[in-house]
Design a protein around this motif. Structure first.
Motif, PDB file in Angstrom:
ATOM      1  N   GLU A 101      41.200  49.429  33.218  1.00  0.00           N
ATOM      2  CA  GLU A 101      41.122  50.878  32.989  1.00  0.00           C
ATOM      3  C   GLU A 101      41.592  51.646  34.220  1.00  0.00           C
ATOM      4  O   GLU A 101      42.291  52.657  34.091  1.00  0.00           O
ATOM      5  CB  GLU A 101      39.693  51.258  32.613  1.00  0.00           C
ATOM      6  CG  GLU A 101      39.273  50.686  31.268  1.00  0.00           C
ATOM      7  CD  GLU A 101      37.774  50.750  31.012  1.00  0.00           C
ATOM      8  OE1 GLU A 101      37.018  51.251  31.873  1.00  0.00           O
ATOM      9  OE2 GLU A 101      37.360  50.281  29.935  1.00  0.00           O
ATOM     10  N   THR A 124      38.510  42.389  36.199  1.00  0.00           N
ATOM     11  CA  THR A 124      37.543  42.961  35.259  1.00  0.00           C
ATOM     12  C   THR A 124      38.196  43.930  34.279  1.00  0.00           C
ATOM     13  O   THR A 124      39.293  44.442  34.518  1.00  0.00           O
ATOM     14  CB  THR A 124      36.432  43.733  36.003  1.00  0.00           C
ATOM     15  OG1 THR A 124      37.005  44.903  36.606  1.00  0.00           O
ATOM     16  CG2 THR A 124      35.747  42.876  37.056  1.00  0.00           C
ATOM     17  N   GLU A 140      36.341  38.099  32.158  1.00  0.00           N
ATOM     18  CA  GLU A 140      36.273  38.656  33.511  1.00  0.00           C
ATOM     19  C   GLU A 140      35.995  37.571  34.549  1.00  0.00           C
ATOM     20  O   GLU A 140      35.396  36.534  34.255  1.00  0.00           O
ATOM     21  CB  GLU A 140      35.175  39.715  33.596  1.00  0.00           C
ATOM     22  CG  GLU A 140      35.477  40.940  32.766  1.00  0.00           C
ATOM     23  CD  GLU A 140      34.471  42.050  33.011  1.00  0.00           C
ATOM     24  OE1 GLU A 140      34.919  43.200  33.130  1.00  0.00           O
ATOM     25  OE2 GLU A 140      33.261  41.771  33.091  1.00  0.00           O
ATOM     26  N   GLU A 153      37.028  46.912  33.744  1.00  0.00           N
ATOM     27  CA  GLU A 153      37.036  48.194  34.452  1.00  0.00           C
ATOM     28  C   GLU A 153      38.304  48.363  35.285  1.00  0.00           C
ATOM     29  O   GLU A 153      38.857  49.463  35.371  1.00  0.00           O
ATOM     30  CB  GLU A 153      35.795  48.305  35.334  1.00  0.00           C
ATOM     31  CG  GLU A 153      35.676  49.604  36.086  1.00  0.00           C
ATOM     32  CD  GLU A 153      34.439  49.667  36.965  1.00  0.00           C
ATOM     33  OE1 GLU A 153      34.250  50.728  37.581  1.00  0.00           O
ATOM     34  OE2 GLU A 153      33.689  48.683  37.065  1.00  0.00           O
ATOM     35  N   GLN A 154      38.779  47.280  35.883  1.00  0.00           N
ATOM     36  CA  GLN A 154      39.993  47.359  36.692  1.00  0.00           C
ATOM     37  C   GLN A 154      41.243  47.554  35.835  1.00  0.00           C
ATOM     38  O   GLN A 154      42.198  48.199  36.266  1.00  0.00           O
ATOM     39  CB  GLN A 154      40.101  46.139  37.602  1.00  0.00           C
ATOM     40  CG  GLN A 154      39.041  46.160  38.682  1.00  0.00           C
ATOM     41  CD  GLN A 154      38.719  44.799  39.249  1.00  0.00           C
ATOM     42  OE1 GLN A 154      39.280  43.776  38.859  1.00  0.00           O
ATOM     43  NE2 GLN A 154      37.780  44.776  40.185  1.00  0.00           N
TER      44      GLN A 154
END
Length: 189
Positions: free
Chosen positions: A97, A92, A156, A94-95
């Protein structure tokens, strides 16, 4: 010397293990010197550290001819990023980041899996060296980094945890398609 690929997801029992083992399978199918590519994985959390791959993920790896045996989940560390990684592929945005917060120096080498496959597929063959697999892999990462246009939610890999077997199959298909692009580019296809 080797080219190291680190697969990352949340718990390191569903998505990243499938990506790890399916990339290993596709590399072994394409390269006589595939052992020059080290493929491993980790999770952003320690919830499942030491556990085997999720049984549905293992079934998907087996169904495609891969080997889930001997897998053990582990948590991502800064040492893994600093010492064991030429390319980090996350499930993802988020991962990505999470990884770059953990080690800002990892940013040029860290992509969402689908993002990297999309960018790597667009790199012209004449931008990549031949005859040296490690140099080729590093050049591919650098070329993909130069082409970044922002990860998309469609890049993603959705989390199959707690979902039906069919969902695991769809996720495994998406992962297999993406890692096949990487294996093909490393092999000069």
């Amino acid at each position: 010397m080797s080219f190291s690929v680190l697969m990352i997801c949340m718990g390191n029992i569903c998505r990243s293990p499938m990506a790890e083992r399916l990339l290993r399978l596709r590399l072994d199918e394409r390269l006589s010197d595939g052992d020059l590519v080290v493929v491993h994985g980790a999770g952003t959390g320690a919830w499942h550290e030491g556990e085997a791959m999720h049984h549905q993920s293992a079934e998907e790896v087996l169904a495609r001819g891969g080997d889930p045996a001997g897998f053990s989940a582990r948590m991502l560390t800064t040492a893994m990023l600093a010492e064991q990684m030429d390319l980090a592929l996350t499930a993802t945005i988020e991962q990505v980041e999470f990884v770059t917060d953990l080690d800002p120096a990892a940013a040029p080498h860290t992509f969402v899996l689908g993002e990297f496959a999309r960018l790597a597929a667009a790199v012209p063959e004449d931008e990549l060296p031949t005859g040296d697999l490690v140099a080729r892999g590093r050049a591919l990462v650098a070329a993909a980094d130069r082409r970044r246009d922002g990860a998309r939610y469609s890049d993603e890999v959705p989390d199959p945890w707690g979902r039906a077997p069919e969902y695991f199959t769809a996720v495994a298909d998406q992962i297999d398609d993406a890692v096949t692009v990487l294996a093909d580019r490393l092999a000069g296809r």
